[in-house]
Design a protein around this motif. Structure first.
Motif, mmCIF file in Angstrom:
data_model
loop_
_atom_site.group_PDB
_atom_site.id
_atom_site.type_symbol
_atom_site.label_atom_id
_atom_site.label_comp_id
_atom_site.label_asym_id
_atom_site.label_seq_id
_atom_site.Cartn_x
_atom_site.Cartn_y
_atom_site.Cartn_z
ATOM 1 N N SER A 145 9.824 74.673 30.234
ATOM 2 C CA SER A 145 8.563 74.253 29.624
ATOM 3 C C SER A 145 7.770 73.351 30.564
ATOM 4 O O SER A 145 6.555 73.484 30.699
ATOM 5 N N SER A 146 8.456 72.419 31.232
ATOM 6 C CA SER A 146 7.775 71.509 32.147
ATOM 7 C C SER A 146 7.407 72.189 33.459
ATOM 8 O O SER A 146 6.496 71.741 34.169
ATOM 9 N N LEU A 147 8.103 73.277 33.793
ATOM 10 C CA LEU A 147 7.794 74.010 35.021
ATOM 11 C C LEU A 147 6.492 74.790 34.904
ATOM 12 O O LEU A 147 5.769 74.958 35.895
ATOM 13 N N MET A 148 6.171 75.240 33.703
ATOM 14 C CA MET A 148 4.982 76.086 33.540
ATOM 15 C C MET A 148 3.687 75.391 33.977
ATOM 16 O O MET A 148 2.906 75.971 34.740
ATOM 17 N N PRO A 149 3.389 74.159 33.528
ATOM 18 C CA PRO A 149 2.158 73.511 34.014
ATOM 19 C C PRO A 149 2.168 73.273 35.513
ATOM 20 O O PRO A 149 1.108 73.261 36.155
ATOM 21 N N THR A 150 3.352 73.118 36.107
ATOM 22 C CA THR A 150 3.443 72.956 37.559
ATOM 23 C C THR A 150 2.988 74.225 38.261
ATOM 24 O O THR A 150 2.260 74.173 39.272
ATOM 25 N N LEU A 151 3.395 75.378 37.740
ATOM 26 C CA LEU A 151 3.003 76.661 38.326
ATOM 27 C C LEU A 151 1.511 76.933 38.117
ATOM 28 O O LEU A 151 0.834 77.491 38.991
ATOM 29 N N ILE A 152 1.004 76.537 36.954
ATOM 30 C CA ILE A 152 -0.434 76.702 36.701
ATOM 31 C C ILE A 152 -1.233 75.861 37.690
ATOM 32 O O ILE A 152 -2.239 76.316 38.253
#
Length: 382
Positions: free
Chosen positions: A298-305
């Protein structure tokens, strides 16, 4: 009658076993009007054979007993959610009230206050959080009526939840934006997780719990048999949300991506040797072989965005949550004309009615074009 500083009333109640009518004194009311109102309600219940003795237990005291009584029969994640709702939002507001003093208006006001000023900083809670508070109270008070027989009726059933503007799911990203996100995620070792989430509609916890033994890449498909979550910092595993397993089909390209992911995972295990900490054949693991925590992805997704948006595209990706991949999956299928019951089975909804309710806006779009589709089909017929 006034006794000391408080008011009391007396009514006659028939003993259900002997049929004998006996006087019942009830006291502790602050005013004469409160005592009279309670007396009138008690008389009505007595005539119906529904009279309940006065009980001084508070909301907090009852909920403490109630939650402990559900510790075994409720899923750990659900139980943890109940505890949070009680501790943060119910106890501070109505915890000191007598349980039998609760009225629908009391709960209606509670929901309204939570929606406007329920947070510590004075801002309002999200509508879904207020709804969860209502769910906990409705369940607990139902047991107070049916199981413990402390209440004559459930005040939560007649309480009114505030009307709020419902945000429709599935409108965050277009299919093109999803492709852009997945192209960015390809460089990460957990790319296969995001691909599978988007192309299967499975829940985060279901994928974190997935084992290779439940994946058949030749068919291709995988079986969802359980879910994982983190409670008080500890990773736990349990059943799916519906309590049932299901089979989800895969497209050929996603199957190839999972094959490549498995090869990479095998290479990691061979490279680490005895340092590999894996004890089960989880599909998605840390670099040391341990099952990944749901919050990790879940926390990785905004990093990829952010990584994509840092390339300064003309149209940056809007903010999105991991759960939105599930919504995009369902919305895309429904707009493509896939039957609702098929989408429901794929998502793991226990009843297609749930899918209809959650994605009502998509169904409405389909209904709007139904007349044109029918007319076009007839006009092309030979």
């Amino acid at each position: 009658m006034k006794r000391g500083s408080t008011w009391s009333y007396v009514i006659r109640v028939k003993d259900p076993e002997t049929g004998e009518s006996k006087p019942k004194w009830v006291g502790g009311f602050a005013t004469e009007d409160e005592a009279k109102e309670a007396r009138d309600e008690a008389r009505v219940r007595a005539r119906r054979g529904e009279y309940i003795d006065r009980n001084a237990i508070t909301v907090s005291e009852y909920l403490a007993e109630w939650i402990e009584g559900h510790a075994v029969e409720v899923k750990p994640k659900t139980l943890a959610g109940y505890r949070v709702m009680i501790r943060l939002y119910i106890e501070p507001n109505i915890g000191k009230m007598r349980l039998q003093a609760l009225r629908p208006a009391t709960l209606t006001k509670l929901y309204r206050d939570l929606l406007t000023t329920g947070r510590k900083n004075g801002k309002g809670l999200a509508p879904n959080t207020v709804k969860h508070v209502h769910t906990v109270l409705r369940k607990a008070l139902a047991d107070a009526v049916l199981v413990d027989e402390i209440l004559p009726n459930n005040p939560a059933e007649r309480a009114k939840l505030p009307r709020v503007q419902v945000t429709e799911p599935g409108g965050v990203w277009t299919p093109a934006q999803l492709r852009q996100f997945l192209d960015t995620a390809k460089s990460h070792r957990l790319f296969a997780f995001f691909r599978l989430a988007a192309y299967s509609g499975a829940r985060r916890g279901e994928l974190c719990n997935l084992r290779w033994a439940d994946v058949d890449l030749d068919v291709p498909q995988f079986r969802v048999t359980g879910s994982s979550a983190v409670i008080d910092g500890e990773r736990i595993e349990g059943t799916t949300k519906s309590g049932r397993s299901r089979v989800v089909s895969l497209d050929a390209e996603t199957a190839e991506i999972l094959r490549a992911h498995r090869k990479s995972q095998t290479a990691e295990r061979l490279r680490l040797g005895e340092s590999w900490k894996g004890t089960a054949d989880y599909v998605f693991t840390t670099g040391w072989g341990e099952p990944i925590y749901p919050d990790t992805v879940s926390s990785l997704m905004p990093t990829l965005i952010k990584a994509y948006n840092d390339t300064k595209p003309k149209k940056p990706l809007p903010r999105a949550r991991l759960h939105d991949l599930r919504h995009i999956h369902a919305t895309t299928l429904l707009l493509a004309g896939v039957p609702v019951h098929v989408v429901a089975a794929r998502l793991g909804h226990s009843d297609p009615a749930i899918t209809l309710r959650v994605y009502a806006h998509v169904i409405s779009e389909q209904m709007a074009s139904a007349a044109d589709i029918f007319a076009s089909s007839i006009s092309r017929a030979s």
